[in-house]
Design an enzyme around this catalytic site. Structure first.
Site, PDB file in Angstrom:
ATOM      1  N   ARG A 287      -1.320  16.716   8.058  1.00  0.00           N
ATOM      2  CA  ARG A 287       0.112  16.992   7.933  1.00  0.00           C
ATOM      3  C   ARG A 287       0.445  17.719   6.633  1.00  0.00           C
ATOM      4  O   ARG A 287       1.301  18.610   6.600  1.00  0.00           O
ATOM      5  CB  ARG A 287       0.910  15.693   8.029  1.00  0.00           C
TER       6      ARG A 287
ATOM      7  N   GLY B  81       0.799  -1.227   0.000  1.00  0.00           N
ATOM      8  CA  GLY B  81       0.000   0.000   0.000  1.00  0.00           C
ATOM      9  C   GLY B  81       0.824   1.266   0.000  1.00  0.00           C
ATOM     10  O   GLY B  81       0.304   2.359  -0.222  1.00  0.00           O
TER      11      GLY B  81
ATOM     12  N   GLY C 239       9.968  -7.204   4.526  1.00  0.00           N
ATOM     13  CA  GLY C 239      10.516  -7.343   3.187  1.00  0.00           C
ATOM     14  C   GLY C 239      11.978  -7.712   3.123  1.00  0.00           C
ATOM     15  O   GLY C 239      12.570  -7.703   2.038  1.00  0.00           O
TER      16      GLY C 239
ATOM     17  N   SER D  23      -3.577   0.664   3.064  1.00  0.00           N
ATOM     18  CA  SER D  23      -2.551  -0.335   3.372  1.00  0.00           C
ATOM     19  C   SER D  23      -2.995  -1.724   2.926  1.00  0.00           C
ATOM     20  O   SER D  23      -4.189  -2.002   2.804  1.00  0.00           O
ATOM     21  CB  SER D  23      -2.232  -0.333   4.874  1.00  0.00           C
TER      22      SER D  23
ATOM     23  N   SER E  75      -4.806   3.260   8.583  1.00  0.00           N
ATOM     24  CA  SER E  75      -4.506   3.300   7.146  1.00  0.00           C
ATOM     25  C   SER E  75      -5.317   2.288   6.349  1.00  0.00           C
ATOM     26  O   SER E  75      -4.942   1.954   5.221  1.00  0.00           O
ATOM     27  CB  SER E  75      -3.016   3.005   6.927  1.00  0.00           C
TER      28      SER E  75
ATOM     29  N   TYR F 192       0.137   6.767  21.517  1.00  0.00           N
ATOM     30  CA  TYR F 192       0.485   7.528  20.316  1.00  0.00           C
ATOM     31  C   TYR F 192       0.888   8.930  20.719  1.00  0.00           C
ATOM     32  O   TYR F 192       0.162   9.605  21.458  1.00  0.00           O
ATOM     33  CB  TYR F 192      -0.729   7.639  19.400  1.00  0.00           C
TER      34      TYR F 192
ATOM     35  N   THR G  20       4.663  -6.016   8.910  1.00  0.00           N
ATOM     36  CA  THR G  20       4.988  -5.037   9.960  1.00  0.00           C
ATOM     37  C   THR G  20       4.385  -5.390  11.314  1.00  0.00           C
ATOM     38  O   THR G  20       4.478  -4.591  12.245  1.00  0.00           O
ATOM     39  CB  THR G  20       4.508  -3.634   9.559  1.00  0.00           C
ATOM     40  N   ARG G  21       3.743  -6.541  11.427  1.00  0.00           N
ATOM     41  CA  ARG G  21       3.046  -6.922  12.672  1.00  0.00           C
ATOM     42  C   ARG G  21       2.043  -5.844  13.064  1.00  0.00           C
ATOM     43  O   ARG G  21       2.094  -5.265  14.155  1.00  0.00           O
ATOM     44  CB  ARG G  21       4.035  -7.167  13.814  1.00  0.00           C
ATOM     45  N   ALA G  22       1.108  -5.587  12.199  1.00  0.00           N
ATOM     46  CA  ALA G  22       0.189  -4.463  12.352  1.00  0.00           C
ATOM     47  C   ALA G  22      -0.835  -4.687  13.458  1.00  0.00           C
ATOM     48  O   ALA G  22      -1.110  -5.818  13.876  1.00  0.00           O
ATOM     49  CB  ALA G  22      -0.531  -4.206  11.025  1.00  0.00           C
TER      50      ALA G  22
END
Length: 613
Positions: free
Chosen positions: A470, A192, A324, A263, A259, A533, A271-273
């Site tokens: 952003r 993604g 990856g 994604s 995301s 966060y 990424t172990r989301a």
């Protein structure tokens, strides 16, 4: 693999085609014979910012107001009269400063591709889509870190992929990897493109040909097994499309990261989301039943799709979080759940952050399971009010005034300390009603004021537009980013306070004329701790290298997080920007184990993206 059940076959015959985000694809045979580049995400997504081309926060300098464009989100076509004032007050911008990014990076400014003729010859013989179009290479050369987006806006990319290939199946990937290994070519998998760890950046010192393996044509659900509540899906499918297609059969995965619209499934595994609703559906590792990954030494997978297997160290854990570096994830089997009968949102306002954290801890302690529960600090609560559209009626303003009177005069809340909490409940109607009543009683016992369902829903859905902010802040010279961690419950308060103090000290050391904006929220809860966060922004006008300053502040924050007992990352992964803390996080022996796996499965370093190790 075992034979498929008859019920699974019936699902395949009525199979799912195409994708909501992209035009419907032709058959695989037609695809390969046409030699046309697939319908690509850059046709609908920004090349130098977050999200859809038609969706953005836009400053109208003539009317001096910020609005949100497009039709995709609840905030679309609305004006936010308080937003510009908030930016001005928090970051100290002046009225005369508003810049725009470059419209494009011209082809002549991009590096010429490195060409491996033998590799190109063999790839063309496979009849797999490929292109060296400079703009398509540029689009896949980056993720969404602050530095990457700034480089895009400044036209400053020095190394990008040399070729993009689009396999359509697991077998395609096997052949591509074989050819890359044979001809000493580098492969960087691309899903993604939403990485915020620098994972997609090409290593600057790589002299070999770099090929981006774009998995977005691998976007099909291969089967759904209703008896076993599982589904096998190609790894390139985007989260939103996956949920929409499963819903046609009455199922969902429940995995909902911020995301989710952009994604990919393979990216989640790599990424172990974690998603917003992990309380009841789990993180990606909890959903995973089976996965296939193509390495330069062959395919890694289990021989069966079972709920649990005791067969030594779990090979899935070599794949989860591998980013990856070992190979390409091609197919994933997930547990799925029937669509929830009922969804209900809610919200509370508490007197201060400490009380809000105590409430969340008690929710977990009592075994209550809202799908999502999130606590915003005072700064984020205030910002939520800033993102309210202009008043639609006098009555609305009157109601807001009465609420403020109740909070401050009746309850005694201080406006500068109050915090907000939102929650989402999912399940059958009876269970949801029972859980809601328990949360209301518990919230009241902590002195909270129930904020209603509408505020809860609004707070939850705002998650999907936060990332668009952003890009707007860039236009005002503000550099902002988020970063996350996980931490035990007894250290949540100290970690939040210490990290904020550390950032402010580092800002002084680095000569910032104005304090950074720092806020935090608790977003996911566990029996033993929580995910936090952080959001940080600095005003960069006048700084010689604002990105470097920002990265220094974030690095100091990361040092402080680890010193306070927090993790290097909860779900964003390591990539390139957190590699310096990996040895500290997993020990030298642990890092050595990762290196040993890398040396075995990829001795020629075909997957040389430079992540992790």
């Amino acid at each position: 693999m075992p034979n498929m059940a008859a019920e699974r076959l019936s699902v395949i015959q009525g199979h799912i085609k195409g994708s909501n985000l992209f035009m419907e694809k032709s058959s695989k045979k037609e695809h390969k014979e046409s030699h046309k580049v697939p319908q690509c995400r850059e046709d609908v997504l920004k090349w130098n910012g977050w999200g859809y081309n038609d969706s953005k926060f836009l400053y109208d300098s003539h009317k001096d107001v910020i609005c949100f464009t497009g039709t995709r989100y609840p905030l679309a076509n609305k004006k936010f009269p308080l937003f510009k004032t908030w930016i001005k007050n928090v970051f100290g911008i002046t009225d005369d400063y508003h810049c725009k990014p470059k419209v494009e990076i011209k082809t002549k400014d991009l590096p010429a591709p490195v060409v491996n003729k033998a590799f190109l010859r063999d790839i063309k013989n496979l009849k797999i889509f490929c292109t060296d179009n400079p703009q398509k290479r540029l689009f896949r050369s980056h993720g969404h870190t602050l530095r990457e987006l700034f480089m895009l806006r400044e036209g400053n990319f020095k190394r990008i992929p040399d070729l993009v290939v689009w396999p359509t199946s697991h077998d395609d990937v096997v052949e591509i990897v074989k050819i890359a290994n044979k001809h000493n070519v580098v492969i960087i998998p691309f899903g993604g493109g939403t990485s915020v760890s620098g994972a997609l950046e090409c290593p600057m010192d790589e002299k070999r040909m770099i090929v981006t393996l774009d998995t977005t044509e691998m976007n099909k659900i291969l089967w759904i097994d209703k008896k076993n509540n599982t589904t096998q899906v190609q790894a390139g499918i985007v989260g939103k499309d996956l949920e929409c297609k499963l819903a046609e059969y009455g199922f969902c995965t429940g995995h909902e990261p911020d995301s989710a619209e952009f994604s990919s499934l393979g990216g989640w595994v790599a990424t172990r989301a974690s998603g917003m609703k992990r309380n009841i559906y789990g993180n990606i590792e909890d959903m995973l039943v089976h996965v296939r990954m193509v390495t330069s030494q062959g395919v890694v997978e289990r021989n069966c799709q079972v709920p649990r297997i005791s067969s030594g160290p779990d090979v899935h854990h070599f794949i989860l979080g591998s980013e990856g570096t070992f190979g390409v994830i091609t197919e994933v089997t997930l547990r799925i759940h029937p669509l929830p009968e009922c969804k209900r949102y809610g919200s509370f306002v508490f007197s201060d952050f400490e009380t809000g954290v105590a409430f969340m801890r008690e929710v977990t302690k009592q075994g209550l399971k809202p799908a999502s529960v999130r606590l915003m600090d005072n700064e984020q609560l205030v910002f939520g009010q800033v993102l309210k559209p202009e008043s639609e009626s006098v009555l609305r303003s009157l109601v807001d005034g009465l609420k403020m009177f109740y909070f401050t005069r009746i309850k005694g809340f201080k406006i500068t300390q109050a915090v907000g909490l939102t929650f989402l409940l999912e399940g059958n109607r009876e269970d949801v009603q029972l859980l809601e009543s328990k949360l209301l009683v518990l919230g009241n016992s902590f002195g909270g004021v129930y904020g209603g369902e509408e505020n809860g829903k609004r707070g939850y859905l705002l998650t999907y537009v936060i990332a668009y902010i952003r890009d707007l802040l860039f236009d005002f010279g503000v550099f902002a980013e988020s970063f996350e961690t996980s931490v035990p419950w007894d250290r949540v308060l100290d970690l939040c306070k210490n990290v904020k103090d550390r950032i402010l000290r580092e800002a002084d050391v680095n000569g910032l004329q104005r304090q950074p904006s720092i806020s935090y929220r608790v977003t996911q809860t566990y029996d033993v701790g929580a995910c936090i966060y952080f959001y940080m922004g600095i005003y960069g006008r006048g700084l010689p290298d604002p990105i470097l300053i920002y990265e220094k502040l974030e690095a100091a924050a990361r040092d402080e997080i680890l010193a306070c007992g927090g993790s290097v990352s909860h779900h964003h992964g390591i990539g390139k920007i957190r590699k310096r803390w990996l040895k500290q996080s997993v020990s030298g022996v642990g890092l050595g184990m990762m290196k040993a796996v890398k040396e075995y499965v990829d001795p020629n370093n075909v997957f040389a993206n430079g992540n992790l190790i």
